[in-house]
Write a protein that holds these residues in place. Structure first.
Motif, PDB file in Angstrom:
ATOM      1  N   MET A  21       0.830  -1.203   0.000  1.00 41.81           N
ATOM      2  CA  MET A  21       0.000   0.000   0.000  1.00 41.81           C
ATOM      3  C   MET A  21       0.869   1.260   0.000  1.00 41.81           C
ATOM      4  O   MET A  21       0.553   2.245  -0.679  1.00 41.81           O
ATOM      5  CB  MET A  21      -0.939   0.006   1.209  1.00 41.81           C
ATOM      6  N   LEU A  22       1.954   1.252   0.761  1.00 40.98           N
ATOM      7  CA  LEU A  22       2.870   2.395   0.764  1.00 40.98           C
ATOM      8  C   LEU A  22       3.498   2.589  -0.624  1.00 40.98           C
ATOM      9  O   LEU A  22       3.604   3.719  -1.112  1.00 40.98           O
ATOM     10  CB  LEU A  22       3.958   2.211   1.829  1.00 40.98           C
ATOM     11  N   ALA A  23       3.910   1.495  -1.236  1.00 34.28           N
ATOM     12  CA  ALA A  23       4.506   1.589  -2.573  1.00 34.28           C
ATOM     13  C   ALA A  23       3.480   2.104  -3.588  1.00 34.28           C
ATOM     14  O   ALA A  23       3.794   2.957  -4.435  1.00 34.28           O
ATOM     15  CB  ALA A  23       5.042   0.225  -3.005  1.00 34.28           C
ATOM     16  N   LEU A  24       2.251   1.619  -3.529  1.00 33.03           N
ATOM     17  CA  LEU A  24       1.207   2.088  -4.429  1.00 33.03           C
ATOM     18  C   LEU A  24       0.890   3.566  -4.206  1.00 33.03           C
ATOM     19  O   LEU A  24       0.607   4.303  -5.155  1.00 33.03           O
ATOM     20  CB  LEU A  24      -0.059   1.248  -4.268  1.00 33.03           C
ATOM     21  N   GLY A  25       0.935   4.005  -2.964  1.00 34.38           N
ATOM     22  CA  GLY A  25       0.711   5.419  -2.662  1.00 34.38           C
ATOM     23  C   GLY A  25       1.763   6.301  -3.300  1.00 34.38           C
ATOM     24  O   GLY A  25       1.462   7.364  -3.850  1.00 34.38           O
ATOM     25  N   ARG A  26       3.006   5.878  -3.238  1.00 31.81           N
ATOM     26  CA  ARG A  26       4.090   6.658  -3.858  1.00 31.81           C
ATOM     27  C   ARG A  26       3.959   6.657  -5.372  1.00 31.81           C
ATOM     28  O   ARG A  26       4.190   7.677  -6.018  1.00 31.81           O
ATOM     29  CB  ARG A  26       5.440   6.094  -3.434  1.00 31.81           C
ATOM     30  N   ILE A  27       3.566   5.527  -5.946  1.00 35.23           N
ATOM     31  CA  ILE A  27       3.374   5.465  -7.406  1.00 35.23           C
ATOM     32  C   ILE A  27       2.204   6.366  -7.806  1.00 35.23           C
ATOM     33  O   ILE A  27       2.278   7.094  -8.798  1.00 35.23           O
ATOM     34  CB  ILE A  27       3.148   4.014  -7.862  1.00 35.23           C
ATOM     35  N   GLY A  28       1.134   6.359  -7.028  1.00 36.09           N
ATOM     36  CA  GLY A  28      -0.010   7.231  -7.305  1.00 36.09           C
ATOM     37  C   GLY A  28       0.382   8.700  -7.267  1.00 36.09           C
ATOM     38  O   GLY A  28      -0.057   9.505  -8.102  1.00 36.09           O
ATOM     39  N   GLY A  29       1.219   9.089  -6.305  1.00 34.26           N
ATOM     40  CA  GLY A  29       1.716  10.467  -6.224  1.00 34.26           C
ATOM     41  C   GLY A  29       2.533  10.833  -7.452  1.00 34.26           C
ATOM     42  O   GLY A  29       2.419  11.943  -7.988  1.00 34.26           O
ATOM     43  N   LEU A  30       3.356   9.910  -7.921  1.00 30.72           N
ATOM     44  CA  LEU A  30       4.160  10.160  -9.112  1.00 30.72           C
ATOM     45  C   LEU A  30       3.273  10.310 -10.348  1.00 30.72           C
ATOM     46  O   LEU A  30       3.497  11.192 -11.186  1.00 30.72           O
ATOM     47  CB  LEU A  30       5.156   9.012  -9.316  1.00 30.72           C
ATOM     48  N   VAL A  31       2.236   9.499 -10.447  1.00 33.95           N
ATOM     49  CA  VAL A  31       1.311   9.585 -11.585  1.00 33.95           C
ATOM     50  C   VAL A  31       0.602  10.942 -11.579  1.00 33.95           C
ATOM     51  O   VAL A  31       0.475  11.596 -12.614  1.00 33.95           O
ATOM     52  CB  VAL A  31       0.298   8.424 -11.551  1.00 33.95           C
ATOM     53  N   GLU A  32       0.140  11.380 -10.402  1.00 39.88           N
ATOM     54  CA  GLU A  32      -0.521  12.685 -10.305  1.00 39.88           C
ATOM     55  C   GLU A  32       0.417  13.812 -10.711  1.00 39.88           C
ATOM     56  O   GLU A  32       0.024  14.745 -11.410  1.00 39.88           O
ATOM     57  CB  GLU A  32      -1.037  12.910  -8.887  1.00 39.88           C
ATOM     58  N   GLU A  33       1.675  13.734 -10.271  1.00 36.21           N
ATOM     59  CA  GLU A  33       2.651  14.763 -10.632  1.00 36.21           C
ATOM     60  C   GLU A  33       2.893  14.784 -12.137  1.00 36.21           C
ATOM     61  O   GLU A  33       2.938  15.844 -12.764  1.00 36.21           O
ATOM     62  CB  GLU A  33       3.974  14.532  -9.901  1.00 36.21           C
ATOM     63  N   ARG A  34       3.017  13.627 -12.754  1.00 31.36           N
ATOM     64  CA  ARG A  34       3.226  13.563 -14.209  1.00 31.36           C
ATOM     65  C   ARG A  34       2.025  14.119 -14.964  1.00 31.36           C
ATOM     66  O   ARG A  34       2.169  14.799 -15.967  1.00 31.36           O
ATOM     67  CB  ARG A  34       3.507  12.128 -14.644  1.00 31.36           C
ATOM     68  N   GLN A  35       0.810  13.807 -14.495  1.00 27.13           N
ATOM     69  CA  GLN A  35      -0.380  14.343 -15.156  1.00 27.13           C
ATOM     70  C   GLN A  35      -0.420  15.870 -15.049  1.00 27.13           C
ATOM     71  O   GLN A  35      -0.779  16.557 -16.001  1.00 27.13           O
ATOM     72  CB  GLN A  35      -1.645  13.732 -14.541  1.00 27.13           C
ATOM     73  N   MET A  36      -0.040  16.400 -13.900  1.00 26.91           N
ATOM     74  CA  MET A  36       0.001  17.844 -13.720  1.00 26.91           C
ATOM     75  C   MET A  36       1.035  18.473 -14.667  1.00 26.91           C
ATOM     76  O   MET A  36       0.769  19.482 -15.316  1.00 26.91           O
ATOM     77  CB  MET A  36       0.337  18.189 -12.269  1.00 26.91           C
ATOM     78  N   ARG A  37       2.194  17.863 -14.770  1.00 27.39           N
ATOM     79  CA  ARG A  37       3.243  18.374 -15.669  1.00 27.39           C
ATOM     80  C   ARG A  37       2.791  18.281 -17.132  1.00 27.39           C
ATOM     81  O   ARG A  37       3.097  19.152 -17.936  1.00 27.39           O
ATOM     82  CB  ARG A  37       4.541  17.608 -15.471  1.00 27.39           C
ATOM     83  N   SER A  38       2.066  17.240 -17.471  1.00 25.84           N
ATOM     84  CA  SER A  38       1.550  17.099 -18.830  1.00 25.84           C
ATOM     85  C   SER A  38       0.558  18.220 -19.148  1.00 25.84           C
ATOM     86  O   SER A  38       0.594  18.813 -20.228  1.00 25.84           O
ATOM     87  CB  SER A  38       0.870  15.739 -18.997  1.00 25.84           C
ATOM     88  N   ARG A  39      -0.324  18.541 -18.206  1.00 27.32           N
ATOM     89  CA  ARG A  39      -1.266  19.651 -18.401  1.00 27.32           C
ATOM     90  C   ARG A  39      -0.521  20.970 -18.540  1.00 27.32           C
ATOM     91  O   ARG A  39      -0.895  21.820 -19.343  1.00 27.32           O
ATOM     92  CB  ARG A  39      -2.255  19.713 -17.244  1.00 27.32           C
TER      93      ARG A  39
END
Length: 128
Positions: A21-39
């Motif tokens: 769950m901790l690893a998935l949380g960190r991956i989710g944070g990275l995905v959100e950051e990438r989506q923000m950078r893409s926008r």
């Protein structure tokens, strides 16, 4: 006293679940950051281009002046006054056919590729 093997197995499963769950949380944070950078990259490319454009078609504008005489007052005070109105007369074609083409052109901002449209050619034809 020996610990129960079932309790150890349950604790091991809980520990593995918490770590995953901790690893998935960190991956989710990275995905959100990438989506923000893409926008941000899309907004940057949009601001660097001309923006949305629309074709309204050819319009023939003609400046017109209209004058007329009116009577003002009554009896001996009656006067004839010339009134004037200026306006633009607009004429558009009944039919307009436009042949145009556009190609996709990629623009890059950092890691991100943003596709944009580039007009190739366009030629209007007016019908009667």
């Amino acid at each position: 006293m020996k610990p129960n093997s079932l309790v150890l197995k349950v604790l091991a499963i809980v520990a593995i679940t918490v770590v995953l769950m901790l690893a998935l949380g960190r991956i989710g944070g990275l995905v959100e950051e990438r989506q923000m950078r893409s926008r941000e990259a899309q907004d940057s490319v949009e601001q660097s281009l001309a923006g949305r454009q629309s074709l309204l078609g050819p319009v023939l504008l003609s400046a017109r002046v209209e004058e007329w005489d009116t009577s003002v007052g009554e009896g001996k005070d009656r006067k004839t006054v010339t009134e004037r109105r200026e306006f633009l007369l607009a004429a558009t074609p009944r039919q307009l056919a436009v042949q145009a083409g556009a190609t996709m052109e990629p623009r890059y901002r950092g890691l991100f590729k943003v596709n944009t449209s580039v007009a190739v050619s366009g030629m209007p034809r007016m019908g009667a």
